[in-house]
Enzyme design. Structure first.
Site, PDB file in Angstrom:
ATOM      1  N   LYS A 128       9.343  15.659  -2.433  1.00  0.00           N
ATOM      2  CA  LYS A 128       9.173  15.831  -3.873  1.00  0.00           C
ATOM      3  C   LYS A 128       7.656  15.347  -4.191  1.00  0.00           C
ATOM      4  O   LYS A 128       7.350  14.083  -3.925  1.00  0.00           O
ATOM      5  CB  LYS A 128      10.274  15.073  -4.687  1.00  0.00           C
ATOM      6  CG  LYS A 128       9.899  15.164  -6.160  1.00  0.00           C
ATOM      7  CD  LYS A 128      10.342  14.319  -6.927  1.00  0.00           C
ATOM      8  CE  LYS A 128       9.252  13.095  -7.235  1.00  0.00           C
ATOM      9  NZ  LYS A 128       8.018  13.523  -7.766  1.00  0.00           N
TER      10      LYS A 128
ATOM     11  N   SER B 238       3.683   3.648  -6.061  1.00  0.00           N
ATOM     12  CA  SER B 238       3.403   2.151  -6.310  1.00  0.00           C
ATOM     13  C   SER B 238       4.612   1.117  -5.715  1.00  0.00           C
ATOM     14  O   SER B 238       5.785   1.520  -5.564  1.00  0.00           O
ATOM     15  CB  SER B 238       3.408   2.166  -7.715  1.00  0.00           C
ATOM     16  OG  SER B 238       4.454   2.453  -8.329  1.00  0.00           O
TER      17      SER B 238
ATOM     18  N   GLY C 288       8.733   1.606  -5.826  1.00  0.00           N
ATOM     19  CA  GLY C 288       9.458   1.491  -4.734  1.00  0.00           C
ATOM     20  C   GLY C 288      10.564   0.445  -4.954  1.00  0.00           C
ATOM     21  O   GLY C 288      11.513   0.706  -4.265  1.00  0.00           O
TER      22      GLY C 288
ATOM     23  N   GLU D  17       6.235   2.726   1.604  1.00  0.00           N
ATOM     24  CA  GLU D  17       4.791   2.779   1.848  1.00  0.00           C
ATOM     25  C   GLU D  17       3.983   2.318   0.225  1.00  0.00           C
ATOM     26  O   GLU D  17       4.183   3.502  -0.395  1.00  0.00           O
ATOM     27  CB  GLU D  17       4.112   4.007   2.392  1.00  0.00           C
ATOM     28  CG  GLU D  17       4.443   4.091   3.737  1.00  0.00           C
ATOM     29  CD  GLU D  17       4.307   3.292   4.750  1.00  0.00           C
ATOM     30  OE1 GLU D  17       3.125   2.411   4.442  1.00  0.00           O
ATOM     31  OE2 GLU D  17       4.728   3.128   5.661  1.00  0.00           O
TER      32      GLU D  17
ATOM     33  N   CYS E 176      -4.274   3.899  -1.508  1.00  0.00           N
ATOM     34  CA  CYS E 176      -3.767   2.521  -1.125  1.00  0.00           C
ATOM     35  C   CYS E 176      -4.483   1.724  -0.328  1.00  0.00           C
ATOM     36  O   CYS E 176      -4.260   0.348  -0.419  1.00  0.00           O
ATOM     37  CB  CYS E 176      -2.443   2.929  -0.501  1.00  0.00           C
ATOM     38  SG  CYS E 176      -2.740   4.019   1.006  1.00  0.00           S
TER      39      CYS E 176
ATOM     40  N   GLU F  53      -3.590  -3.940  -8.451  1.00  0.00           N
ATOM     41  CA  GLU F  53      -4.239  -2.630  -7.882  1.00  0.00           C
ATOM     42  C   GLU F  53      -4.677  -1.634  -9.267  1.00  0.00           C
ATOM     43  O   GLU F  53      -3.857  -1.154 -10.029  1.00  0.00           O
ATOM     44  CB  GLU F  53      -2.979  -1.706  -7.094  1.00  0.00           C
ATOM     45  CG  GLU F  53      -3.584  -0.742  -6.583  1.00  0.00           C
ATOM     46  CD  GLU F  53      -2.285   0.177  -5.632  1.00  0.00           C
ATOM     47  OE1 GLU F  53      -1.422   0.205  -6.501  1.00  0.00           O
ATOM     48  OE2 GLU F  53      -2.524   0.622  -4.474  1.00  0.00           O
TER      49      GLU F  53
HETATM   50  P1  NAD Z   1       4.247   6.260  -8.600  1.00  0.00           P
HETATM   51  O1  NAD Z   1       5.178   5.140  -7.672  1.00  0.00           O
HETATM   52  O2  NAD Z   1       3.937   6.315  -9.847  1.00  0.00           O
HETATM   53  O3  NAD Z   1       4.833   7.776  -7.897  1.00  0.00           O
HETATM   54  C1  NAD Z   1       4.971   8.016  -6.764  1.00  0.00           C
HETATM   55  C2  NAD Z   1       6.001   9.237  -6.542  1.00  0.00           C
HETATM   56  O4  NAD Z   1       7.346   8.585  -7.002  1.00  0.00           O
HETATM   57  C3  NAD Z   1       5.581  10.349  -7.219  1.00  0.00           C
HETATM   58  O5  NAD Z   1       5.877  11.560  -6.827  1.00  0.00           O
HETATM   59  C4  NAD Z   1       6.588  10.065  -8.709  1.00  0.00           C
HETATM   60  O6  NAD Z   1       6.884  11.381  -9.368  1.00  0.00           O
HETATM   61  C5  NAD Z   1       7.704   9.458  -7.991  1.00  0.00           C
HETATM   62  N1  NAD Z   1       8.738   8.619  -8.757  1.00  0.00           N
HETATM   63  C6  NAD Z   1       8.079   7.954  -9.964  1.00  0.00           C
HETATM   64  N2  NAD Z   1       9.254   7.381 -10.251  1.00  0.00           N
HETATM   65  C7  NAD Z   1      10.288   7.563  -9.591  1.00  0.00           C
HETATM   66  C8  NAD Z   1      11.706   7.250  -9.361  1.00  0.00           C
HETATM   67  N3  NAD Z   1      12.223   6.525 -10.489  1.00  0.00           N
HETATM   68  N4  NAD Z   1      12.565   7.569  -8.657  1.00  0.00           N
HETATM   69  C9  NAD Z   1      11.934   8.782  -7.593  1.00  0.00           C
HETATM   70  N5  NAD Z   1      10.938   8.872  -7.575  1.00  0.00           N
HETATM   71  C10 NAD Z   1       9.889   8.386  -8.467  1.00  0.00           C
HETATM   72  O7  NAD Z   1       2.742   6.133  -7.557  1.00  0.00           O
HETATM   73  P2  NAD Z   1       1.537   6.678  -8.170  1.00  0.00           P
HETATM   74  O8  NAD Z   1       0.839   6.154  -9.227  1.00  0.00           O
HETATM   75  O9  NAD Z   1       1.590   8.264  -8.211  1.00  0.00           O
HETATM   76  O10 NAD Z   1       0.832   6.616  -6.657  1.00  0.00           O
HETATM   77  C11 NAD Z   1      -0.202   5.604  -6.647  1.00  0.00           C
HETATM   78  C12 NAD Z   1       0.496   4.640  -5.681  1.00  0.00           C
HETATM   79  O11 NAD Z   1       0.720   4.921  -4.399  1.00  0.00           O
HETATM   80  C13 NAD Z   1      -0.497   3.535  -5.422  1.00  0.00           C
HETATM   81  O12 NAD Z   1       0.281   2.149  -5.813  1.00  0.00           O
HETATM   82  C14 NAD Z   1      -0.839   3.572  -4.061  1.00  0.00           C
HETATM   83  O13 NAD Z   1      -1.281   2.094  -3.475  1.00  0.00           O
HETATM   84  C15 NAD Z   1       0.455   4.029  -3.513  1.00  0.00           C
HETATM   85  N6  NAD Z   1       0.196   4.500  -2.157  1.00  0.00           N
HETATM   86  C16 NAD Z   1       0.481   3.943  -1.102  1.00  0.00           C
HETATM   87  C17 NAD Z   1       0.122   4.545   0.242  1.00  0.00           C
HETATM   88  C18 NAD Z   1       0.652   3.877   1.420  1.00  0.00           C
HETATM   89  O14 NAD Z   1       0.623   4.612   2.403  1.00  0.00           O
HETATM   90  N7  NAD Z   1       0.979   2.588   1.490  1.00  0.00           N
HETATM   91  C19 NAD Z   1      -0.458   5.826   0.405  1.00  0.00           C
HETATM   92  C20 NAD Z   1      -0.792   6.378  -0.835  1.00  0.00           C
HETATM   93  C21 NAD Z   1      -0.386   5.931  -2.139  1.00  0.00           C
END
Ligand code: NAD
Length: 490
Positions: free
Chosen positions: A178, A232, A236, A253, A287, A384
């Site tokens: 997804k 995020s 997570g 992650e 990230c 962040e």
């Molecule tokens: P986010 O957590 O808002 O969304 C990430 C994904 O999760 C999206 O596909 C979103 O649709 C999905 N999602 C959101 N709520 C959900 C739920 N309740 N159930 C299932 N899926 C859900 O994060 P974002 O703002 O889109 O991305 C940025 C974040 O990702 C930052 O915190 C960044 O540090 C992190 N990130 C981490 C890594 C790593 O390898 N550690 C890599 C890239 C990004």
């Protein structure tokens, strides 16, 4: 090949692009121009059900019967196909995400290398026989965990899709991926390429959808065996809760607030441009962005001046221009969040040395921003920001540097700049993060495990140990004759 900029993208289920049962299709716009880019289908719960069923059928059917050598050949073929389609994929990703094409080129190369790495790593999947002696022969089998839900964010759509897909497919799992609904295009193309090279239908399914609805439904789905999430820390935490009923294997992650530590004995000619790269690469929407730069007090003022001058030379603009080093942010909504953090810092008394203003004009651009006189307890140093904003924080000595580096809930990456090799290795052990670079700004390569300590998550991507997240271990033992097999003496 030029990208068809007006194209309708379906969901990718069971080997082909399909209309969504949800009936929902969304218009996507280019962040850098605001111009329409494509129309993309959004999955609802019925679509997620179809994708999970297709993945299960493929696991129980053709993919489950595909021998490891053939899986390896297919993953190498997928790497070749991504490489051959790189121009198209790079342009599509650049238009969709708005970041500089020079960055995206590197990300697509990494995706190719990751498929190759795990295609070859298949050879390492093996059990072992256990020398427990006596009259029992015991050995282990490594078997795929099953159907995996993989959820990725918008900041590196194709690279993170490759990071997730390659170990899962190498291990023999099937996947429902997804992507973020704003950036689904390259993941959909990747799934098409997988089928084109011969990976059976249903092995890779892609269902772009909203997190709290389709994403949550997928994570809770009883047909899913493992959840691999990148996003995020807040989400997570929710994913951890959702994947508990019924219990699923889980890897996370998550976010970061990573430090660069710059000591007075460092080669500043390297440390300064590298630290500029480490925060502004991808517009800070990374990230691993080194968004805190900790600098030894004796060089602090000079460092801030030189860092600011170097950041001022970044080429910010049209993401499709090969000279551009920083493009637009993902959306105006996200840009406003970034700016709100800067305003919060201003209110707390930080010095905005450069940037920090919302630009006029179209596109969600934000200038490279340097915040000085930052205390590590301030919000701008703890949260962040996920934009081109760096907090430069002074430290007194080595002990103080380690204390500040670790005084944060995240622990993803750290970079140490020092002329003392002993100090580099000493700090590598003391800093609580999944990766530590010494005099090098990079953080992730195929083959090197990447992941978080503390609230940056658990599990590792990219490394040989990533395969373990997609494999079960089964113990098999057999009596070889001389041991009694009738313990009750019946
Ligand atoms: P986010 O957590 O808002 O969304 C990430 C994904 O999760 C999206 O596909 C979103 O649709 C999905 N999602 C959101 N709520 C959900 C739920 N309740 N159930 C299932 N899926 C859900 O994060 P974002 O703002 O889109 O991305 C940025 C974040 O990702 C930052 O915190 C960044 O540090 C992190 N990130 C981490 C890594 C790593 O390898 N550690 C890599 C890239 C990004």
């Amino acid at each position: 090949m030029a990208v068809a900029t007006v194209r309708e993208y379906g969901l990718f289920i069971d080997g082909s692009l399909v209309e969504p049962a949800s009936g929902e299709v969304r218009e996507l716009h280019e962040p850098a121009t605001g111009e329409p880019l494509a129309r993309a289908a959004i999955a609802g719960s019925e679509d997620v059900d179809s994708a999970v069923s297709a993945a299960r059928r493929a696991l129980d059917g053709p993919w489950g019967k595909t021998p490891p050598t053939e899986r390896s050949r297919l993953l190498h073929a997928l790497a070749d196909a991504v490489h051959a389609s790189r121009k198209e994929l790079v342009e599509l990703e650049t238009r969709n995400v708005g970041k500089a094409i020079s960055s995206v080129k590197g990300e697509v190369v990494t995706a190719v290398e990751n498929f190759r790495y795990f295609a070859s790593a298949i050879g390492s999947i093996a059990g072992r026989s256990n020398p427990i002696g006596g009259s029992v022969l015991s050995y282990t089998l490594r078997e795929p965990v099953g159907v995996c839900a993989q959820i990725v964010p918008w900041n590196y759509p194709i690279m993170l899709a490759a990071w997730k897909l390659s170990p899962a497919l190498a291990a023999g799992c099937t996947v429902v991926l997804k992507p973020d609904p704003a950036t689904p295009l390259t993941a959909l193309r990747l799934a098409e390429l997988a089928v084109e090279v011969g990976i059976p239908a249903g092995v890779v399914n892609v269902v772009p959808g909203d997190g709290p609805t389709s994403g949550a439904y997928l994570v809770s789905h009883p047909g899913i065996d493992k959840v691999a999430f990148t996003g995020s820390t807040r989400t997570g935490s929710e994913i951890m809760r959702l994947s508990a009923e019924p219990i699923k294997r889980l890897s996370l992650e998550l976010g970061g607030k990573s430090p660069s530590l710059v000591f007075a004995d460092a080669n500043l000619d390297d440390a300064i441009p590298s630290s500029v790269y480490a925060i502004y690469y991808s517009g800070g929407q990374s990230c691993d962005a080194r968004s805190r730069v900790l600098v030894e007090e004796s060089i602090y003022d000079d460092f801030v001046a030189r860092f600011t001058e170097t950041a001022g030379r970044l080429k910010v603009g049209d993401p499709l221009d090969p000279e551009t080093q920083m493009g637009a942010l993902i959306s105006e909504t996200h840009r406003q969040k970034v700016h709100d953090f800067v305003e919060q810092g201003r209110g707390e008394g930080v010095e905005i040395v450069t940037g920090g203003e919302l630009p006029d004009g179209k596109g969600s651009f934000y200038p490279p921003t340097v915040l000085a006189k930052v205390d590590n307890r301030m919000l701008v140093a703890q949260e962040e920001i996920f934009g081109p904003v760096v907090s430069v924080i002074p430290f007194e000595d080595e002990k103080d540097a380690v204390r500040i580096a670790n005084d944060n809930r995240y622990g993803l990456v750290a970079t140490v700049w020092t002329g003392d090799p002993g100090r580099g290795h000493r700090l590598a052990r003391q800093i609580k993060s999944g990766t530590v670079g010494i005099n090098a700004p990079y953080s992730a390569f195929p083959g090197f495990p990447f992941g978080g300590y503390k609230q940056s998550g658990f599990g590792r991507e990219l490394g040989i140990e990533t395969l373990d997240m997609y494999l079960e271990t089964k113990s098999v033992f057999v009596s070889t004759g001389s041991k009694p097999v009738n313990p009750f003496g019946l």
